[in-house]
Write a protein that holds these residues in place. Structure first.
Motif, PDB file in Angstrom:
ATOM      1  N   PHE A   1       2.127  -1.770  -5.105  1.00 45.41           N
ATOM      2  CA  PHE A   1       2.054  -1.491  -3.673  1.00 45.41           C
ATOM      3  C   PHE A   1       3.233  -0.638  -3.219  1.00 45.41           C
ATOM      4  O   PHE A   1       3.067   0.372  -2.526  1.00 45.41           O
ATOM      5  CB  PHE A   1       2.010  -2.825  -2.925  1.00 45.41           C
ATOM      6  CG  PHE A   1       2.196  -2.718  -1.441  1.00 45.41           C
ATOM      7  CD1 PHE A   1       1.217  -2.158  -0.634  1.00 45.41           C
ATOM      8  CD2 PHE A   1       3.353  -3.186  -0.839  1.00 45.41           C
ATOM      9  CE1 PHE A   1       1.383  -2.069   0.742  1.00 45.41           C
ATOM     10  CE2 PHE A   1       3.532  -3.107   0.527  1.00 45.41           C
ATOM     11  CZ  PHE A   1       2.540  -2.547   1.320  1.00 45.41           C
ATOM     12  N   TYR A   2       4.439  -1.012  -3.608  1.00 39.50           N
ATOM     13  CA  TYR A   2       5.619  -0.228  -3.239  1.00 39.50           C
ATOM     14  C   TYR A   2       5.608   1.150  -3.912  1.00 39.50           C
ATOM     15  O   TYR A   2       6.086   2.133  -3.334  1.00 39.50           O
ATOM     16  CB  TYR A   2       6.883  -0.984  -3.611  1.00 39.50           C
ATOM     17  CG  TYR A   2       7.181  -2.157  -2.708  1.00 39.50           C
ATOM     18  CD1 TYR A   2       6.737  -2.188  -1.392  1.00 39.50           C
ATOM     19  CD2 TYR A   2       7.920  -3.254  -3.173  1.00 39.50           C
ATOM     20  CE1 TYR A   2       7.006  -3.265  -0.571  1.00 39.50           C
ATOM     21  CE2 TYR A   2       8.197  -4.333  -2.346  1.00 39.50           C
ATOM     22  CZ  TYR A   2       7.733  -4.334  -1.045  1.00 39.50           C
ATOM     23  OH  TYR A   2       7.999  -5.398  -0.226  1.00 39.50           O
ATOM     24  N   HIS A   3       5.077   1.201  -5.118  1.00 40.36           N
ATOM     25  CA  HIS A   3       5.011   2.490  -5.808  1.00 40.36           C
ATOM     26  C   HIS A   3       4.104   3.465  -5.061  1.00 40.36           C
ATOM     27  O   HIS A   3       4.409   4.662  -4.940  1.00 40.36           O
ATOM     28  CB  HIS A   3       4.513   2.284  -7.239  1.00 40.36           C
ATOM     29  CG  HIS A   3       4.408   3.546  -8.038  1.00 40.36           C
ATOM     30  ND1 HIS A   3       5.523   4.256  -8.450  1.00 40.36           N
ATOM     31  CD2 HIS A   3       3.329   4.236  -8.498  1.00 40.36           C
ATOM     32  CE1 HIS A   3       5.138   5.327  -9.125  1.00 40.36           C
ATOM     33  NE2 HIS A   3       3.815   5.335  -9.169  1.00 40.36           N
ATOM     34  N   LYS A   4       2.989   2.962  -4.520  1.00 44.07           N
ATOM     35  CA  LYS A   4       2.090   3.824  -3.753  1.00 44.07           C
ATOM     36  C   LYS A   4       2.698   4.204  -2.407  1.00 44.07           C
ATOM     37  O   LYS A   4       2.477   5.319  -1.917  1.00 44.07           O
ATOM     38  CB  LYS A   4       0.752   3.115  -3.548  1.00 44.07           C
ATOM     39  CG  LYS A   4      -0.070   2.966  -4.816  1.00 44.07           C
ATOM     40  CD  LYS A   4      -1.398   2.310  -4.528  1.00 44.07           C
ATOM     41  CE  LYS A   4      -2.239   2.214  -5.795  1.00 44.07           C
ATOM     42  NZ  LYS A   4      -3.556   1.570  -5.537  1.00 44.07           N
ATOM     43  N   CYS A   5       3.449   3.274  -1.817  1.00 47.77           N
ATOM     44  CA  CYS A   5       4.074   3.588  -0.529  1.00 47.77           C
ATOM     45  C   CYS A   5       5.116   4.689  -0.670  1.00 47.77           C
ATOM     46  O   CYS A   5       5.313   5.502   0.250  1.00 47.77           O
ATOM     47  CB  CYS A   5       4.720   2.337   0.062  1.00 47.77           C
ATOM     48  SG  CYS A   5       3.547   1.078   0.616  1.00 47.77           S
ATOM     49  N   LYS A   6       5.797   4.736  -1.797  1.00 48.63           N
ATOM     50  CA  LYS A   6       6.812   5.769  -2.003  1.00 48.63           C
ATOM     51  C   LYS A   6       6.227   7.171  -2.046  1.00 48.63           C
ATOM     52  O   LYS A   6       6.923   8.145  -1.801  1.00 48.63           O
ATOM     53  CB  LYS A   6       7.572   5.491  -3.307  1.00 48.63           C
ATOM     54  CG  LYS A   6       8.466   4.266  -3.261  1.00 48.63           C
ATOM     55  CD  LYS A   6       9.154   4.045  -4.600  1.00 48.63           C
ATOM     56  CE  LYS A   6      10.016   2.797  -4.588  1.00 48.63           C
ATOM     57  NZ  LYS A   6      10.665   2.543  -5.898  1.00 48.63           N
ATOM     58  N   ARG A   7       4.947   7.274  -2.381  1.00 50.14           N
ATOM     59  CA  ARG A   7       4.319   8.588  -2.472  1.00 50.14           C
ATOM     60  C   ARG A   7       4.082   9.206  -1.101  1.00 50.14           C
ATOM     61  O   ARG A   7       4.003  10.429  -0.986  1.00 50.14           O
ATOM     62  CB  ARG A   7       2.988   8.478  -3.215  1.00 50.14           C
ATOM     63  CG  ARG A   7       3.121   7.990  -4.651  1.00 50.14           C
ATOM     64  CD  ARG A   7       1.738   7.832  -5.270  1.00 50.14           C
ATOM     65  NE  ARG A   7       1.813   7.323  -6.640  1.00 50.14           N
ATOM     66  CZ  ARG A   7       0.741   7.005  -7.365  1.00 50.14           C
ATOM     67  NH1 ARG A   7      -0.480   7.159  -6.846  1.00 50.14           N
ATOM     68  NH2 ARG A   7       0.889   6.550  -8.590  1.00 50.14           N
TER      69      ARG A   7
END
Length: 402
Positions: free
Chosen positions: A305-311
């Motif tokens: 979830f955090y990895h996608k938010c960073k994009r």
């Protein structure tokens, strides 16, 4: 003398009438202060309109502080505010209008002081303030907008985001901001063992140990609930077309950082103090097992979830926490340190395996079944000149006569 007594009684009566008049005046003034002025209520309603109107994004900081200032001038104004927001939310038919009302509640919950937050949560508990998702039309906030959960698509359209955000706020109402600026659960942990009856009073040391563990496990479970709801709100890049959705998701994302920090701290306490958990009651040990099992599936989802938010460009500048994935091996290691639960009723549990073992032998073993033996006694009469001598075959036989 009679005249003197009459003057005294007249003076006393005058004093009593004055005191009664003063008391009634004070009571009327206090009741008038409890009811806000109509002009003040009109100002509050106008401020709510500016925050939830078509041109707003759920109210910026200036409008939110204006509402807080107006409400602070009258004790009963917060009830009026809560009912007005509820009415606008229930009357909303477009997802964007409903989202702006929910966002205003979230902003007020974060910007108000401790007393305002407590009053707002009390009005939510009494249903004067409701944040239930309304029955809005499913028209999108922007063309092509879709919302995805961690790892898989869970909903599409603005209505899905509104319902998810409403569920998040329902759970968020059970949290408070402490003096350190961090979120913590507001509800006290249950004092019962789940059976409807209070547990027997343990010793002082055991009672303190159970109470600390119960508070910790309650906090961890609450963190997992709120993080689950935050993960399900992940939108795609098209959400930037709606300012209210972008603002709402930004607040949820930042709050998830604090919730995860609290979860990590509590989880470390569980892993490091796993030996001390062995002395807890069976319900608390079961709760610890469930939290660890859930962490094995939730922490990978949270990391993704955090990895996608960073994009996304809107969330790149945030300082994301380092998610530590809990593996099944770690959960199993903690469980091995805890005593295995003993079944309360094990009648008949050993008879069946024994019967299966006997059936599996098929009669091949001579001791597979219990054999009953009977001993018969035979009385033999001998003549006087007859003697018993040992035979060659180690059996007794009578000696023949000469």
């Amino acid at each position: 003398m009679k005249v003197f007594k009459g003057k005294i009684w007249a003076a006393i009566g005058s004093l009593m009438d004055h005191a009664a008049g003063t008391a009634s005046t004070a009571k009327a003034a206090s009741s008038a202060a409890a009811v806000p002025d109509r002009a003040l209520l009109a100002d509050i309603e106008a401020a709510v309109e500016r925050c939830t109107g078509g041109g707003g994004a759920g109210g910026d900081d200036r409008h939110v502080h204006e509402i807080l200032f107006l409400v602070s001038n009258a004790p009963g104004a917060i009830t009026f505010l809560s009912r007005r927001i509820t009415a606008r939310l229930e009357a909303a038919r477009a997802p964007a209008a409903a989202l702006r009302s929910l966002l205003l509640v979230h902003r007020l919950l974060r910007a108000g002081d401790r007393y305002f937050e407590q009053d707002l949560r009390g009005l939510w508990a009494s249903r004067d303030l409701r944040v239930d998702a309304p029955r809005c039309s499913c028209s999108p906030l922007a063309a092509g907008t879709s919302y995805f959960g961690a790892g898989a698509a869970v909903a599409t359209g603005a209505c899905a985001f509104v319902h998810g955000y409403s569920a998040y706020l329902e759970e968020r109402m059970q949290w408070v901001i402490n003096q350190a600026g961090n979120l913590e659960p507001a509800r006290p942990p249950p004092n019962h063992d789940g059976g409807g009856k209070p547990p027997p009073p343990p010793s002082s040391s055991s009672s303190s140990h159970d109470a600390d563990a119960e508070t910790l496990l309650f906090k961890l479970a609450m963190c997992q609930k709120l993080l689950d709801l935050a993960i399900q709100l992940l939108p795609d890049n098209n959400t930037s077309a709606c300012a209210a959705a972008r603002s709402a998701f930004g607040i949820v994302l930042r709050e998830s950082f604090k919730v995860y920090d609290a979860f990590t701290e509590g989880l470390d306490a569980v892993l490091l103090r796993s030996r001390s958990l062995a002395g807890l009651s069976k319900p608390l040990r079961v709760s610890a097992h469930e939290i660890l099992k859930k962490a094995c599936t939730q922490t990978p989802d949270l990391k993704e979830f955090y990895h996608k938010c960073k994009r996304s460009s809107a969330s790149k500048s945030l300082e994301y926490p380092l998610v530590r994935v809990v593996t099944p091996a770690q959960a199993a290691a903690v469980e091995m340190m805890l005593p295995m639960p003993i079944p309360e009723e094990d009648d008949g549990q050993e008879a069946e395996p024994q019967a299966e073992a006997e059936a599996g032998d098929g009669g091949g073993s001579p001791f597979a079944r219990k054999m009953e033996t009977t001993i018969s006694t035979v009385w033999v009469e001998f003549e006087e000149d007859e003697k018993l001598i040992p035979g060659d075959d180690h059996s007794w036989s009578p000696e023949p006569k000469s």
